[in-house]
Motif scaffolding. Structure first.
Motif, short mmCIF file in Angstrom:
data_model
loop_
_atom_site.label_atom_id
_atom_site.label_comp_id
_atom_site.label_asym_id
_atom_site.label_seq_id
_atom_site.Cartn_x
_atom_site.Cartn_y
_atom_site.Cartn_z
N LEU A 163 15.14 6.06 -4.31
CA LEU A 163 15.67 7.35 -4.77
C LEU A 163 14.74 8.51 -4.41
CD1 LEU A 163 17.02 6.31 -8.29
CD2 LEU A 163 18.37 6.90 -6.27
N LEU A 164 13.43 8.27 -4.46
CA LEU A 164 12.46 9.32 -4.15
C LEU A 164 12.20 9.47 -2.66
CD1 LEU A 164 9.81 8.73 -6.96
CD2 LEU A 164 11.44 10.63 -6.79
N GLY A 165 12.59 8.47 -1.88
CA GLY A 165 12.32 8.51 -0.44
C GLY A 165 10.84 8.31 -0.14
N VAL A 166 10.23 7.30 -0.77
CA VAL A 166 8.80 7.09 -0.61
C VAL A 166 8.44 6.59 0.78
CG1 VAL A 166 8.44 6.59 -3.07
CG2 VAL A 166 8.82 4.72 -1.47
N LEU A 197 -6.70 -3.18 4.78
CA LEU A 197 -6.44 -1.80 5.16
C LEU A 197 -5.08 -1.72 5.84
CD1 LEU A 197 -7.99 0.89 5.05
CD2 LEU A 197 -8.74 0.43 7.38
N GLY A 198 -4.22 -0.82 5.37
CA GLY A 198 -2.89 -0.66 5.95
C GLY A 198 -1.80 -1.45 5.28
N ASP A 199 -2.15 -2.46 4.46
CA ASP A 199 -1.12 -3.19 3.72
C ASP A 199 -0.40 -2.22 2.78
OD1 ASP A 199 -1.87 -5.49 4.99
OD2 ASP A 199 -2.72 -6.46 3.22
N THR A 200 0.85 -2.52 2.46
CA THR A 200 1.65 -1.58 1.68
C THR A 200 2.42 -2.24 0.55
OG1 THR A 200 3.61 -1.78 3.07
CG2 THR A 200 1.99 -0.11 3.74
N LEU A 201 2.74 -1.42 -0.42
CA LEU A 201 3.73 -1.68 -1.46
C LEU A 201 4.61 -0.44 -1.45
CD1 LEU A 201 1.36 -3.03 -4.26
CD2 LEU A 201 3.13 -4.34 -3.07
N PRO A 202 5.85 -0.51 -1.92
CA PRO A 202 6.69 0.69 -1.87
C PRO A 202 5.99 1.90 -2.50
CG PRO A 202 8.00 -1.20 -2.47
CD PRO A 202 6.56 -1.66 -2.48
N GLY A 203 5.78 2.92 -1.68
CA GLY A 203 5.15 4.15 -2.14
C GLY A 203 3.65 4.21 -1.98
N PHE A 204 3.02 3.11 -1.58
CA PHE A 204 1.56 3.07 -1.50
C PHE A 204 1.09 2.27 -0.29
CE2 PHE A 204 2.61 3.63 -5.94
CZ PHE A 204 1.74 4.63 -6.35
N ALA A 205 0.06 2.79 0.39
CA ALA A 205 -0.59 2.08 1.48
C ALA A 205 -2.08 2.01 1.17
CB ALA A 205 -0.38 2.80 2.81
N VAL A 206 -2.70 0.90 1.51
CA VAL A 206 -4.14 0.75 1.31
C VAL A 206 -4.84 1.65 2.33
CG1 VAL A 206 -6.10 -0.83 1.36
CG2 VAL A 206 -3.88 -1.60 0.45
N ALA A 207 -5.49 2.71 1.82
CA ALA A 207 -6.19 3.67 2.68
C ALA A 207 -7.67 3.35 2.79
CB ALA A 207 -6.01 5.08 2.14
N GLU A 208 -8.20 2.73 1.75
CA GLU A 208 -9.61 2.32 1.73
C GLU A 208 -9.72 1.13 0.79
OE1 GLU A 208 -13.80 4.07 0.04
OE2 GLU A 208 -12.34 5.51 0.79
N ILE A 209 -10.54 0.17 1.17
CA ILE A 209 -10.71 -1.01 0.32
C ILE A 209 -12.12 -1.54 0.47
CG2 ILE A 209 -9.74 -2.56 2.07
CD1 ILE A 209 -8.52 -4.16 -0.32
N ASP A 210 -12.73 -1.85 -0.68
CA ASP A 210 -14.05 -2.44 -0.74
C ASP A 210 -14.06 -3.44 -1.89
OD1 ASP A 210 -16.73 -3.05 -0.45
OD2 ASP A 210 -17.44 -1.20 -1.36
N PRO A 211 -13.50 -4.65 -1.65
CA PRO A 211 -13.38 -5.63 -2.73
C PRO A 211 -14.75 -6.08 -3.21
CG PRO A 211 -12.21 -6.36 -0.74
CD PRO A 211 -13.00 -5.15 -0.38
N PRO A 212 -14.98 -6.30 -4.45
CA PRO A 212 -14.09 -6.04 -5.59
C PRO A 212 -14.48 -4.76 -6.34
CG PRO A 212 -15.84 -7.50 -6.28
CD PRO A 212 -16.13 -7.13 -4.84
#
Length: 145
Positions: free
Chosen positions: A41-44, A59-74
């Motif tokens: 509905l929002l056009g994410v 990096l780059g993995d996605t969920l609707p509306g969100f993309a991993v832009a930076e990651i440093d586990p944990p």
């Protein structure tokens, strides 16, 4: 992007346990069918899930509306996205101290351009709906950890 807010919770678990719980809750909460409907509905952007959300996302993995832009586990997960009314970032930081408590912080940054964006901000931020959703998410991470 302008800073919106920060919420945190102390969790009696290791940072690794909290990280695992965070990824699991994000997969469930942001990748579920209700979230998918709202996202449509929002056009994410991004529109669909992509990547390994059963382990540590990349990096780059996605969920609707969100993309991993930076990651440093944990210790840090920076998610970014946009839709018709906003461009935003949701940043999670995990901090372990000498005790058996890990602090999980969720910071929100967002822009709401134009009249429709201002109206959307009033609806989501002004009504405290965003606050309720983020705090609920943090509590779910705590209970899962």
């Amino acid at each position: 992007m302008p800073y919106i807010d920060e919420h945190s919770i102390g969790i009696e678990a290791t940072r690794e346990e909290v990280w695992s719980a965070l990824v699991s809750v994000l997969r469930t909460e942001l990748g579920g069918s209700v979230s998918g409907l709202v996202a449509a509905l929002l056009g994410v952007e991004p529109a669909r899930s992509r990547g390994e959300w059963r382990g540590t996302p990349q990096l780059g993995d996605t969920l609707p509306g969100f993309a991993v832009a930076e990651i440093d586990p944990p210790t840090r997960l920076d998610l970014r996205g946009r839709h018709r009314f906003s461009r935003y970032a949701l940043v999670f930081e995990l901090e372990a101290n000498d005790s058996a408590v890990c602090t999980l912080r969720a910071q929100t940054w967002a822009e709401f351009p134009g009249g429709a964006g201002r109206a959307y901000r009033a609806l989501v931020i002004g009504t405290r709906g965003h606050r309720v959703i983020v705090r609920r998410m943090l509590r779910r991470v705590a209970s899962r950890a």
